[in-house]
Design a protein around this motif. Sequence first.
Motif, PDB file in Angstrom:
ATOM      1  N   ARG A 163     -28.544 -23.734 -11.691  1.00  0.00           N
ATOM      2  CA  ARG A 163     -27.104 -23.458 -11.600  1.00  0.00           C
ATOM      3  C   ARG A 163     -26.876 -21.963 -11.700  1.00  0.00           C
ATOM      4  O   ARG A 163     -27.729 -21.229 -12.215  1.00  0.00           O
ATOM      5  N   CYS A 181     -19.993 -29.808  -0.409  1.00  0.00           N
ATOM      6  CA  CYS A 181     -21.317 -30.395  -0.658  1.00  0.00           C
ATOM      7  C   CYS A 181     -21.831 -31.053   0.611  1.00  0.00           C
ATOM      8  O   CYS A 181     -21.127 -31.857   1.249  1.00  0.00           O
ATOM      9  N   TYR A 187     -22.684 -30.159  -9.674  1.00  0.00           N
ATOM     10  CA  TYR A 187     -21.479 -30.062 -10.499  1.00  0.00           C
ATOM     11  C   TYR A 187     -20.758 -28.747 -10.246  1.00  0.00           C
ATOM     12  O   TYR A 187     -21.378 -27.726  -9.913  1.00  0.00           O
ATOM     13  N   TYR A 188     -19.444 -28.812 -10.441  1.00  0.00           N
ATOM     14  CA  TYR A 188     -18.585 -27.622 -10.436  1.00  0.00           C
ATOM     15  C   TYR A 188     -17.733 -27.689 -11.699  1.00  0.00           C
ATOM     16  O   TYR A 188     -17.237 -28.753 -12.072  1.00  0.00           O
ATOM     17  N   GLN A 189     -17.567 -26.539 -12.356  1.00  0.00           N
ATOM     18  CA  GLN A 189     -16.736 -26.520 -13.562  1.00  0.00           C
ATOM     19  C   GLN A 189     -15.928 -25.237 -13.645  1.00  0.00           C
ATOM     20  O   GLN A 189     -16.458 -24.145 -13.419  1.00  0.00           O
ATOM     21  N   PRO A 195     -16.480 -30.677 -16.266  1.00  0.00           N
ATOM     22  CA  PRO A 195     -17.237 -30.529 -15.017  1.00  0.00           C
ATOM     23  C   PRO A 195     -16.851 -31.619 -14.006  1.00  0.00           C
ATOM     24  O   PRO A 195     -16.524 -32.743 -14.385  1.00  0.00           O
ATOM     25  N   HIS A 212     -15.675 -19.834 -13.194  1.00  0.00           N
ATOM     26  CA  HIS A 212     -16.294 -21.116 -12.879  1.00  0.00           C
ATOM     27  C   HIS A 212     -17.800 -20.963 -12.717  1.00  0.00           C
ATOM     28  O   HIS A 212     -18.323 -19.856 -12.673  1.00  0.00           O
ATOM     29  N   TRP A 213     -18.481 -22.097 -12.580  1.00  0.00           N
ATOM     30  CA  TRP A 213     -19.899 -22.124 -12.204  1.00  0.00           C
ATOM     31  C   TRP A 213     -20.129 -23.377 -11.357  1.00  0.00           C
ATOM     32  O   TRP A 213     -19.328 -24.321 -11.375  1.00  0.00           O
ATOM     33  N   HIS A 214     -21.262 -23.420 -10.640  1.00  0.00           N
ATOM     34  CA  HIS A 214     -21.641 -24.604  -9.888  1.00  0.00           C
ATOM     35  C   HIS A 214     -23.150 -24.638  -9.744  1.00  0.00           C
ATOM     36  O   HIS A 214     -23.819 -23.594  -9.766  1.00  0.00           O
ATOM     37  N   HIS A 224     -24.720 -26.906  -1.038  1.00  0.00           N
ATOM     38  CA  HIS A 224     -23.322 -26.806  -0.626  1.00  0.00           C
ATOM     39  C   HIS A 224     -23.147 -25.614   0.304  1.00  0.00           C
ATOM     40  O   HIS A 224     -23.889 -24.634   0.230  1.00  0.00           O
TER      41      HIS A 224
END
Length: 251
Positions: A163, A181, A187-189, A195, A212-214, A224
């Motif tokens: 990630r 995706c 996951y994305y949060q 998440p 954010h992070w993914h 993605h």
Amino acid sequence: MSKIVQTAGRNQLGSFAPDFAHYNDDVLFGENWNNSDIDLKTRCIITVVALMSSGITDDSLIYHLQNAKDHGVTKEEIAAIITHVAFYAGWPKAWAVFHLAKTVWTEETSAEDAKAAHAASMVFPIGAPNDAFAQYFTGQSYLAPVSASQVGVFNVTFEPGCRNNWHIHHADKDGGQILVCIAGRGYYQEWGKEPKEMKPGDCINIPAGVKHWHGAAPDCWFSHLAIEVPGENASNEWLEPVLEEEYAKLK
């Protein structure tokens, strides 16, 4: 140099054929295998080739394949060895030995098979290792540019558990990013929110200014498309990594 010690002869034939057990454990392995005129890796390769050429594909070959791996023979080397010998010893023998070798080098084979299966599940390439941004990722990621003009579009692929850090896309006007995706599960949060799981077809719109992070799920490859939304004075701000204890809660 490590010393080869063998007890299989005495364990299996000690009372039935003590002389054979002695020759096997003390002479063949105790003396011959420990002769320093040939290094152990080379001796392992020679033995695998001899057994394959003789058509022996029982437990003894599994033992010697494992011995070869333990003494430095890589998956790539054993594949090349078996392929080479196939031209001289026979193609069916190679198939039989490859079947055994895949079980011995199972971890390496499984990882490569998983990558190949993931690549086959999408129309975009995985691309090259994402070395330029590696400092902002936990784990290995890959990058494949799809469009570098008008709007930037990149296929980003994450190995299981990989990630990126928390980050923000800044812009004085418009800007941000869109994630689509295309394969796997991830996951994305957003900061302060739960998440969101991402599966093929899911789309995430990320406005400028949102932290954010993914990345990938712990047990699955993930890809993605990252679409850069044009904006005025756009820039990225990379922040801290995702806490391990928080990521570990994901499934």
